[in-house]
Structures are given as structure tokens and as C-alpha cells.
Scaffold this active site. Structure first.
Site, mmCIF file in Angstrom:
data_model
loop_
_atom_site.group_PDB
_atom_site.id
_atom_site.type_symbol
_atom_site.label_atom_id
_atom_site.label_comp_id
_atom_site.label_asym_id
_atom_site.label_seq_id
_atom_site.Cartn_x
_atom_site.Cartn_y
_atom_site.Cartn_z
ATOM 1 N N ASP A 16 0.815 -1.216 0.000
ATOM 2 C CA ASP A 16 0.000 0.000 0.000
ATOM 3 C C ASP A 16 0.849 1.266 0.000
ATOM 4 O O ASP A 16 0.673 2.144 -0.854
ATOM 5 C CB ASP A 16 -0.944 0.008 1.202
ATOM 6 C CG ASP A 16 -2.130 -0.916 1.017
ATOM 7 O OD1 ASP A 16 -1.970 -1.968 0.372
ATOM 8 O OD2 ASP A 16 -3.216 -0.600 1.530
ATOM 9 N N ARG A 95 0.484 5.000 18.002
ATOM 10 C CA ARG A 95 0.281 6.109 17.061
ATOM 11 C C ARG A 95 0.827 7.456 17.536
ATOM 12 O O ARG A 95 1.402 8.199 16.730
ATOM 13 C CB ARG A 95 -1.206 6.223 16.691
ATOM 14 C CG ARG A 95 -1.778 4.984 15.981
ATOM 15 C CD ARG A 95 -0.829 4.439 14.938
ATOM 16 N NE ARG A 95 -1.342 3.296 14.202
ATOM 17 C CZ ARG A 95 -0.627 2.238 13.893
ATOM 18 N NH1 ARG A 95 0.631 2.148 14.307
ATOM 19 N NH2 ARG A 95 -1.139 1.250 13.190
ATOM 20 N N ASP A 124 -7.337 4.232 12.529
ATOM 21 C CA ASP A 124 -5.988 4.806 12.447
ATOM 22 C C ASP A 124 -5.934 6.145 11.725
ATOM 23 O O ASP A 124 -5.118 6.999 12.061
ATOM 24 C CB ASP A 124 -5.030 3.816 11.791
ATOM 25 C CG ASP A 124 -4.306 2.954 12.814
ATOM 26 O OD1 ASP A 124 -4.414 3.253 14.011
ATOM 27 O OD2 ASP A 124 -3.630 1.997 12.412
ATOM 28 N N SER A 180 -5.201 -8.999 7.424
ATOM 29 C CA SER A 180 -4.148 -7.974 7.486
ATOM 30 C C SER A 180 -3.632 -7.892 8.924
ATOM 31 O O SER A 180 -4.333 -8.243 9.875
ATOM 32 C CB SER A 180 -4.684 -6.611 7.046
ATOM 33 O OG SER A 180 -5.695 -6.163 7.930
#
Length: 414
Positions: A16, A95, A124, A180
Site C-alpha cells: 500500500d 500512534r 488509524d 491484514s
């Protein structure tokens, strides 16, 4: 010379973000790539070479593991942070560390934009961008998976693979895994693909980190964890004498032990911030051990009313972190209260790790609130049993009044 400006891209080296890098270059941007080492098992040098080959003007690889563990994970341990009673917040906690460094690099490089590869349906994107705007209010964000020109051109994996082939982007694939993952030092998450059916049992080969509890050693391992101020300061293995005191090394060691003994797997359906229910599977070996020890020690050293208040704060704090509001006044306010509560959380907890279980075998503290003489059923220890008579009668006043009221309203009591 770039036409549209300079971008700092949060780059993973995967399909990606590699395609996003190529697309940004195609769109006329100068792109600086940034990779955060937060403990994921990754060939960072290969990813650097790949990004430069695609066309990145520069690649930063930042080792944030110590900052992540000592600055964020241990704060979550102090709070016993747990989203919806089950999730240890592994992705959410990483994050803020990633975004903080990304903004620093963007400013250092004079970037006009920051970019990421988060989908338009997930949490996210919110976590990254709230962090960006809190840390650099004037920054501009490029979120390709929310830009029609991008997501309409690349509606799925086959389109990305075709684009990668067209651009000469190397894609290293093993047998396709129909899910994923997102990995850091705290945990690994699995979602999407076959896991989108909440009734599908994850295949055994999906779990990457932790030994299946059924296959874990038949011999338990015994350790002790010592805390000061609610944070671990020493781990001792009672079997082989290993002693660890460095903050990062302690967490790495607990991960090692947890993986070996099958500790820390969960399979849940959670509520995303944007309103979608999501099925996720998680492996959090070291964090599961550490939380169990910390919760137990608080029972010995933390005042009852303080603990009740902290627990109320912890539930809200978990939601704040999960939703991406790390850089918020409410998070700072609650963490200040949590840290105050942890001043007396000091002592040692003795644990047994065995086939997926973290079993507490004892605890001790030089500043314990536990009084064995008062607690004993065999000695008075300064406690007069007659005092309980008045205590019970006073607490019964409210109940008697309620029953009298209930009889007037309904014609009967309970």
C-alpha cells in the site's frame, strides 16, 4: 523541482505505502519517507532501499522502541488501560509516538504535507490526523484512501499489484494470507479478510507471536516483577536467575516469556470510533503479564477509594486513547491523576506462567496497606468486633427507608 510541494510519508515498505509513494511522485510531489521502528519484525534496510528505488528523496528510519515502552506503554500500565474490558490498546498506543516523530521530520525537512496509508473506514486515520493537527496545526494532510482519484483507481489488491508491476516496485509475496496485520513491540493485530466473519475460527497458522497454549511447555516458569511508582523496575526469573532492570529490556524479556508460554491471545468484536463494529484478534504477551502483576499489587498498596476513582478514570482514558485523543487536555488531566495515584504502588509480585495463564502466587511491599493482624480471623489485632454492630445498623438506615417507600408505591417490599 516538485510542482505541488514536499510530503513526509509514513512508510511501511508494504504494498500500500509503496504504491502511495509512487502515486505521490506521479502526482508531482517530492516525497520524504519515514519509518518508525516500534518493534515490528521488519527488514528496515531493505525497505529503505526499496523506497529510494521507487523515488523517495530521502528515507528516515527512527528507533522509537524505548520511547514507546517507557513513555507510553508503562503509562498505560499505570492506568490499567483496557478498552471495552478486553483490548490492551496496542495499536492505539503506538500512534502518538509515530506521529510525533513524523511531524518533527516534516518540520525539519520543510514539508508542506504529511501522508499516511490508513484506510477510510478505520480508526488509524483518526489517530494519525488528530496527532498531526495537535502537533502542527498548520500542516496539510494527504490521505490517499479518502481521495476519489486514488481509491477509484485502486479499488482492490489486484489493481495495486498491477500498478506495482507497472512502476517496477518489487513485491515480495509468500502464500497469500487472507487477513491484514499491524505489529509493534506491544502486540500484533489481525483483522479483515476471513476474520470479517465473526464466527470464523482463526486458523492456527495465523497466530504469529505466541505459542498455542496447548503446545506451550508443560513446565511452568516462575518470575517476580518489582514495581516503583506503578512502573516495573526489575524482573527476576526464579528458574535461571536472569535479572533485568532496563525499561525496554524488561518489556522485551516479558514478551519472550509470554510468547513461550502462550500468554496474551484474544479474539474480540470491538466498537470503532467511527461507529463500525470490527472483529480483531490480538497477541499481547508482555503487556498481559505486566498488567496482571500491576493490578494485583494495587490490591495490596492502593487505597480503596483512590482505586475506585482511578478505575473510573481508566475506563474513560482507554476510550480517549483508542479514539486518538492522546494529545488532548482530558488525557493529560487523567494521566496526572493516575500518576498521583501510583506513588504508593511499589513492591514485588510473584507469578507463574503456564499454558496461557498468568497466575499470581504472592505479593509483598514495604509500604503495604495490608495488616495481617487486623485481617486475621484468629486474633483481634486492635479491631473490636462490637464496632461492626453500629456500622451495620447505620448502613441499614437507607435500606429501611427505601423498603418503606417501596411498600407505599407498590404495596409490597421485595
Amino acid at each position: 523541482m516538485a510542482v505541488k510541494g514536499k510530503v513526509c510519508l509514513a512508510y511501511s515498505g508494504g504494498l500500500d505505502t509503496s504504491c502511495i509513494l509512487a502515486w505521490l511522485l506521479e502526482e508531482g510531489y517530492d516525497v520524504v519517507c519515514y519509518m518508525a521502528n516500534i518493534g515490528q519484525e521488519e527488514d528496515f534496510e531493505a525497505a529503505r532501499v526499496k523506497a529510494l528505488k521507487i523515488g523517495a528523496s530521502k528515507v528516515y528510519i527512527e528507533d522509537l522502541r524505548k520511547e514507546f515502552v517507557e513513555g507510553v506503554v508503562y503509562s498505560a500500565v499505570q492506568a490499567n488501560a483496557l478498552y471495552e474490558g478486553v483490548y490492551l490498546l496496542g495499536t492505539s498506543l503506538a500512534r502518538p509516538v509515530i506521529t510525533k516523530t513524523q511531524i518533527r521530520i516534516a518540520n525539519q525537512e520543510g514539508c508542506d504535507y504529511v501522508s499516511h496509508g490508513c484506510t477510510g473506514k478505520g480508526n488509524d486515520q483518526v489517530r494519525f490526523e488528530l496527532g498531526y493537527y495537535a502537533l502542527q496545526p498548520s500542516i496539510k494532510v494527504i490521505a490517499p484512501w479518502r481521495i476519489p482519484e486514488f481509491f477509484e483507481r485502486f479499488p482492490g489488491r489486484p489493481a495495486l499489484l498491477a500498478y506495482a508491476a507497472e512502476k517496477g516496485i518489487p513485491v515480495f509475496q509468500t502464500a497469500a494470507k487472507p487477513w491484514s496485520t499491524d505489529e509493534n513491540l506491544y502486540h500484533i493485530s489481525y483483522e479483515a479478510g476471513i476474520l470479517e466473519d465473526p464466527n470464523v475460527t482463526p486458523p492456527k497458522d495465523m497466530w504469529k507471536l505466541i505459542t498455542d497454549p496447548e503446545d506451550a511447555p508443560n513446565t511452568p516458569e516462575r518470575i517476580s516483577i518489582t514495581f516503583e511508582g506503578g512502573k516495573p523496575v526489575k524482573i527476576v526469573n526464579k528458574v535461571d536467575g536472569t535479572t533485568i532492570t532496563d525499561g525496554l529490556d524488561q518489556f522485551l524479556y516479558l514478551n519472550q516469556l509470554g510468547r513461550k508460554h502462550g500468554v496474551g491471545r484474544i479474539d474480540i468484536v470491538e466498537n470503532r470510533f467511527i461507529g463500525i463494529k470490527s472483529r480483531g484478534c490480538y497477541e499481547t504477551p508482555g503487556g498481559t503479564i505486566l498488567r496482571a502483576a500491576h493490578v494485583d499489587l494495587e490490591g495490596l498498596t492502593l487505597d480503596r477509594e483512590v482505586r475506585r476513582l482511578r478505575d473510573q478514570f481508566s475506563q474513560r482514558l482507554s476510550e480517549i486513547i483508542y479514539n486518538g485523543f492522546w494529545f488532548s487536555p482530558e488525557r493529560e488531566f487523567i494521566m496526572a491523576a493516575v500518576e498521583q495515584s501510583q506513588q504508593t504502588v511499589a513492591g514485588t509480585v510473584h507469578l507463574k506462567l503456564y499454558k496461557g495463564n498468568v497466575i499470581v502466587e504472592g505479593r509483598e511491599s514495604s509500604i503495604s496497606l495490608y495488616d495481617d493482624k487486623i485481617a486475621s480471623m484468629d486474633v483481634a489485632g486492635g479491631f473490636n468486633p462490637q464496632d461492626s454492630d453500629g456500622f451495620i445498623k447505620i448502613n441499614a438506615i437507607r435500606l429501611k427507608a427505601y423498603v418503606a417507600q417501596k411498600e407505599k408505591v407498590t404495596g409490597s417490599g421485595f
